[in-house]
Design an enzyme around this catalytic site. Structure first.
Site, PDB file in Angstrom:
ATOM      1  N   ASP A  48      -6.042   5.016  -4.842  1.00 41.19           N
ATOM      2  CA  ASP A  48      -6.030   4.259  -3.886  1.00 41.19           C
ATOM      3  C   ASP A  48      -5.016   3.149  -4.316  1.00 41.19           C
ATOM      4  O   ASP A  48      -5.124   2.662  -5.232  1.00 41.19           O
ATOM      5  CB  ASP A  48      -7.375   3.679  -3.753  1.00 41.19           C
ATOM      6  CG  ASP A  48      -7.413   2.569  -2.436  1.00 41.19           C
ATOM      7  OD1 ASP A  48      -6.255   2.306  -1.720  1.00 41.19           O
ATOM      8  OD2 ASP A  48      -8.509   2.431  -1.968  1.00 41.19           O
ATOM      9  N   ILE A  75      -3.808   0.164  -2.983  1.00 36.15           N
ATOM     10  CA  ILE A  75      -4.423  -1.042  -3.153  1.00 36.15           C
ATOM     11  C   ILE A  75      -5.718  -0.834  -2.700  1.00 36.15           C
ATOM     12  O   ILE A  75      -6.027  -0.740  -1.436  1.00 36.15           O
ATOM     13  CB  ILE A  75      -3.543  -1.983  -2.245  1.00 36.15           C
ATOM     14  CG1 ILE A  75      -2.128  -2.244  -2.726  1.00 36.15           C
ATOM     15  CG2 ILE A  75      -4.384  -3.276  -2.285  1.00 36.15           C
ATOM     16  CD1 ILE A  75      -1.444  -3.375  -2.226  1.00 36.15           C
ATOM     17  N   ASP A  76      -6.701  -0.887  -3.505  1.00 37.22           N
ATOM     18  CA  ASP A  76      -8.091  -0.961  -3.213  1.00 37.22           C
ATOM     19  C   ASP A  76      -8.526  -2.382  -2.872  1.00 37.22           C
ATOM     20  O   ASP A  76      -8.121  -3.287  -4.008  1.00 37.22           O
ATOM     21  CB  ASP A  76      -8.935  -0.172  -4.119  1.00 37.22           C
ATOM     22  CG  ASP A  76     -10.511  -0.400  -3.555  1.00 37.22           C
ATOM     23  OD1 ASP A  76     -10.679  -0.058  -2.519  1.00 37.22           O
ATOM     24  OD2 ASP A  76     -11.398  -0.794  -4.301  1.00 37.22           O
ATOM     25  N   ASP A  98     -12.271   5.420  -3.446  1.00 38.60           N
ATOM     26  CA  ASP A  98     -12.775   4.016  -3.543  1.00 38.60           C
ATOM     27  C   ASP A  98     -13.481   3.904  -4.759  1.00 38.60           C
ATOM     28  O   ASP A  98     -14.205   2.733  -5.130  1.00 38.60           O
ATOM     29  CB  ASP A  98     -13.409   3.675  -2.156  1.00 38.60           C
ATOM     30  CG  ASP A  98     -12.526   3.172  -1.140  1.00 38.60           C
ATOM     31  OD1 ASP A  98     -11.228   3.237  -1.365  1.00 38.60           O
ATOM     32  OD2 ASP A  98     -13.077   3.592   0.114  1.00 38.60           O
ATOM     33  N   ARG A 129     -24.205  -0.522  -3.047  1.00 39.99           N
ATOM     34  CA  ARG A 129     -23.662  -0.280  -1.869  1.00 39.99           C
ATOM     35  C   ARG A 129     -24.473   0.681  -0.841  1.00 39.99           C
ATOM     36  O   ARG A 129     -24.564   1.737  -0.843  1.00 39.99           O
ATOM     37  CB  ARG A 129     -22.148   0.620  -1.983  1.00 39.99           C
ATOM     38  CG  ARG A 129     -21.293   0.486  -0.964  1.00 39.99           C
ATOM     39  CD  ARG A 129     -19.789   0.843  -1.224  1.00 39.99           C
ATOM     40  NE  ARG A 129     -18.800   0.850  -0.180  1.00 39.99           N
ATOM     41  CZ  ARG A 129     -17.683   0.175   0.010  1.00 39.99           C
ATOM     42  NH1 ARG A 129     -17.615  -0.830  -1.148  1.00 39.99           N
ATOM     43  NH2 ARG A 129     -17.052   0.228   0.969  1.00 39.99           N
ATOM     44  N   HIS A 132     -19.378  -4.070   4.073  1.00 38.32           N
ATOM     45  CA  HIS A 132     -19.344  -3.008   3.075  1.00 38.32           C
ATOM     46  C   HIS A 132     -20.694  -2.574   2.425  1.00 38.32           C
ATOM     47  O   HIS A 132     -20.960  -1.501   2.080  1.00 38.32           O
ATOM     48  CB  HIS A 132     -18.650  -3.347   1.849  1.00 38.32           C
ATOM     49  CG  HIS A 132     -17.136  -3.381   2.029  1.00 38.32           C
ATOM     50  ND1 HIS A 132     -16.278  -3.871   1.032  1.00 38.32           N
ATOM     51  CD2 HIS A 132     -16.108  -2.997   3.169  1.00 38.32           C
ATOM     52  CE1 HIS A 132     -14.950  -3.697   1.624  1.00 38.32           C
ATOM     53  NE2 HIS A 132     -15.085  -3.276   3.048  1.00 38.32           N
ATOM     54  N   GLU A 150      -4.937   7.610  -0.006  1.00 44.70           N
ATOM     55  CA  GLU A 150      -5.627   6.971   1.005  1.00 44.70           C
ATOM     56  C   GLU A 150      -4.572   6.637   2.094  1.00 44.70           C
ATOM     57  O   GLU A 150      -4.830   6.927   3.410  1.00 44.70           O
ATOM     58  CB  GLU A 150      -5.899   5.218   0.728  1.00 44.70           C
ATOM     59  CG  GLU A 150      -6.555   4.824   1.940  1.00 44.70           C
ATOM     60  CD  GLU A 150      -6.908   3.499   1.811  1.00 44.70           C
ATOM     61  OE1 GLU A 150      -8.002   2.936   2.664  1.00 44.70           O
ATOM     62  OE2 GLU A 150      -6.907   2.918   0.604  1.00 44.70           O
ATOM     63  N   THR A 155      -7.275  -4.351   0.263  1.00 52.17           N
ATOM     64  CA  THR A 155      -6.277  -4.839   0.825  1.00 52.17           C
ATOM     65  C   THR A 155      -6.499  -6.271   1.367  1.00 52.17           C
ATOM     66  O   THR A 155      -5.699  -7.090   1.436  1.00 52.17           O
ATOM     67  CB  THR A 155      -5.732  -3.896   1.921  1.00 52.17           C
ATOM     68  OG1 THR A 155      -5.534  -2.566   1.488  1.00 52.17           O
ATOM     69  CG2 THR A 155      -4.551  -4.281   2.688  1.00 52.17           C
ATOM     70  N   LYS A 189     -14.777  -4.568  -9.111  1.00 51.73           N
ATOM     71  CA  LYS A 189     -16.491  -4.648  -9.377  1.00 51.73           C
ATOM     72  C   LYS A 189     -16.937  -3.829 -10.603  1.00 51.73           C
ATOM     73  O   LYS A 189     -17.474  -4.333 -11.397  1.00 51.73           O
ATOM     74  CB  LYS A 189     -16.940  -4.598  -8.062  1.00 51.73           C
ATOM     75  CG  LYS A 189     -16.996  -5.598  -6.902  1.00 51.73           C
ATOM     76  CD  LYS A 189     -17.950  -5.191  -6.009  1.00 51.73           C
ATOM     77  CE  LYS A 189     -17.282  -4.279  -4.950  1.00 51.73           C
ATOM     78  NZ  LYS A 189     -16.250  -4.657  -4.316  1.00 51.73           N
ATOM     79  N   ASP A 234       0.883  -1.151  -0.009  1.00 51.27           N
ATOM     80  CA  ASP A 234       0.151   0.123  -0.001  1.00 51.27           C
ATOM     81  C   ASP A 234       1.029   1.132   0.154  1.00 51.27           C
ATOM     82  O   ASP A 234       0.633   2.259  -0.704  1.00 51.27           O
ATOM     83  CB  ASP A 234      -0.824   0.203   1.291  1.00 51.27           C
ATOM     84  CG  ASP A 234      -1.931  -1.096   1.245  1.00 51.27           C
ATOM     85  OD1 ASP A 234      -3.273  -0.737   0.943  1.00 51.27           O
ATOM     86  OD2 ASP A 234      -1.712  -2.168   1.673  1.00 51.27           O
ATOM     87  N   SER A 282     -12.632  -5.022  -3.962  1.00 47.30           N
ATOM     88  CA  SER A 282     -12.116  -3.958  -4.467  1.00 47.30           C
ATOM     89  C   SER A 282     -12.959  -3.402  -5.716  1.00 47.30           C
ATOM     90  O   SER A 282     -14.090  -3.786  -6.031  1.00 47.30           O
ATOM     91  CB  SER A 282     -10.627  -4.170  -5.129  1.00 47.30           C
ATOM     92  OG  SER A 282     -10.785  -4.803  -6.482  1.00 47.30           O
TER      93      SER A 282
END
Length: 322
Positions: A121, A123-124, A266, A251, A210, A68, A126, A237, A45, A234
């Site tokens: 980001d 690493i979205d 995100d 979401r 989430h 992030e 993680t 999608k 990250d 992540s």
């Protein structure tokens, strides 16, 4: 505006950041430490954010960057080993990097919203990265509150030839493409415009916190969805919807997180990807996502991404569940 310089830079640095992530995944650096909010963070990250910010500083030094991660955590004495791993990983990509350079590059992501800015980001997903599943390196350019360019590197994303690793790219008004992670021909992608809910797939996060699964199930029943939801970590999608592998993503905030707002990093790169592939993204009230107010989507409630054709029907079902 063609955004040619921005595109070339974004593709280059996102690919390099993804290479760092793949290297780290094979080492002890793939293990996580916890941030103040208890969410996990890894060597990858921090290292990926350093690479992304270094490239942005070099070519667009006047553009703020909202990322992030923050290097404050790395000042803890007990994380000296982690800090050293980050520096060594970044030096494999940028041999001239010093330890101070790396920390400064990470902290360059502490910028503020401006008429033009980047959000990233490193690493979205993680947790997906740690498990060896889906994750994404995400970078987006925002101007006047609208995403103009988005790039997602998804090293574990399946390709039609059976290999893995895709870079998704979208530029406002220029469509969306996917490119093999190792480089190659850019292939235009489009959403699947099917509208028969019995044949459509919803996609959701692997992590149940989430989104409100109970509400989602009720919405599925109203719509007449028959297939079980696909699960994927992540921003990948959004890539699945843009490529036609799925048709909707909701979401819905859990009751205990009702006032919590989404982070811009995100969603930004995924939003333009779906839109340029022919889909639609709004919040759960049908409002466009507002990237002009800060690091959070403060003016929005939840997120809905679809192939566009079914968007109004899904919004109606959501309203009926309120």
């Amino acid at each position: 505006m063609s955004y040619q310089q921005e595109k070339e830079l974004a593709l280059r640095i996102v690919a390099e950041a993804a290479k760092l992530c793949q290297r780290v995944q094979k080492t002890e650096g793939g293990k996580a430490v916890k941030k103040a909010d208890t969410s996990p963070v890894t060597v990858a990250d921090f290292g990926a954010q350093a690479i992304l910010c270094q490239g942005l500083i070099k070519e667009f030094p006047d553009d703020p960057v909202i990322g992030e991660e923050d290097a404050t955590l790395l000042q803890k004495p007990q994380l000296e080993g982690v800090r050293q791993q980050i520096i060594e990983q970044v030096q494999q990509s940028i041999p001239s990097a010093t330890s101070d350079n790396v920390i400064d590059w990470i902290n360059w992501g502490n910028g503020k919203v401006a008429p033009r800015y980047w959000t990233l980001d490193p690493i979205d997903g993680t947790k997906g990265f740690i498990r060896g599943d889906q994750y994404a390196v995400a970078l987006a350019l925002v101007e006047a509150g609208e995403v103009k360019l988005g790039v997602l590197a998804c090293p574990a994303f399946p390709r039609e030839n059976g290999n893995k690793g895709v870079i998704f790219l979208a530029i406002r008004g220029q469509g969306a493409v996917e490119i093999p992670l190792e480089g190659g021909t850019a292939t235009p992608i489009k959403v699947d415009s099917s509208s028969n809910f019995e044949q459509l797939y919803r996609i959701e996060s692997v992590e149940s916190v989430h989104s409100d699964r109970k509400v989602q199930t009720a919405i599925d029943q109203r719509l007449g969805l028959t297939y079980a939801a696909k699960q994927m970590d992540s921003l990948a999608k959004y890539g699945a919807i843009a490529r036609g592998d799925a048709h909707l993503y909701t979401r819905v905030p859990l009751p205990q997180f009702k006032g919590k707002k989404e982070n811009i990093w995100d969603h930004a790169a995924g939003v333009i990807l779906v839109e340029e592939a022919g889909g639609k993204v709004t919040d759960l009230d049908g409002k466009p996502l507002d990237f002009s107010v800060g690091a959070k989507l403060s003016n929005n409630h939840g997120v809905l991404a679809t192939n566009g054709v079914i968007h109004s029907q899904v919004l109606t079902a959501i309203q009926q569940e309120k």
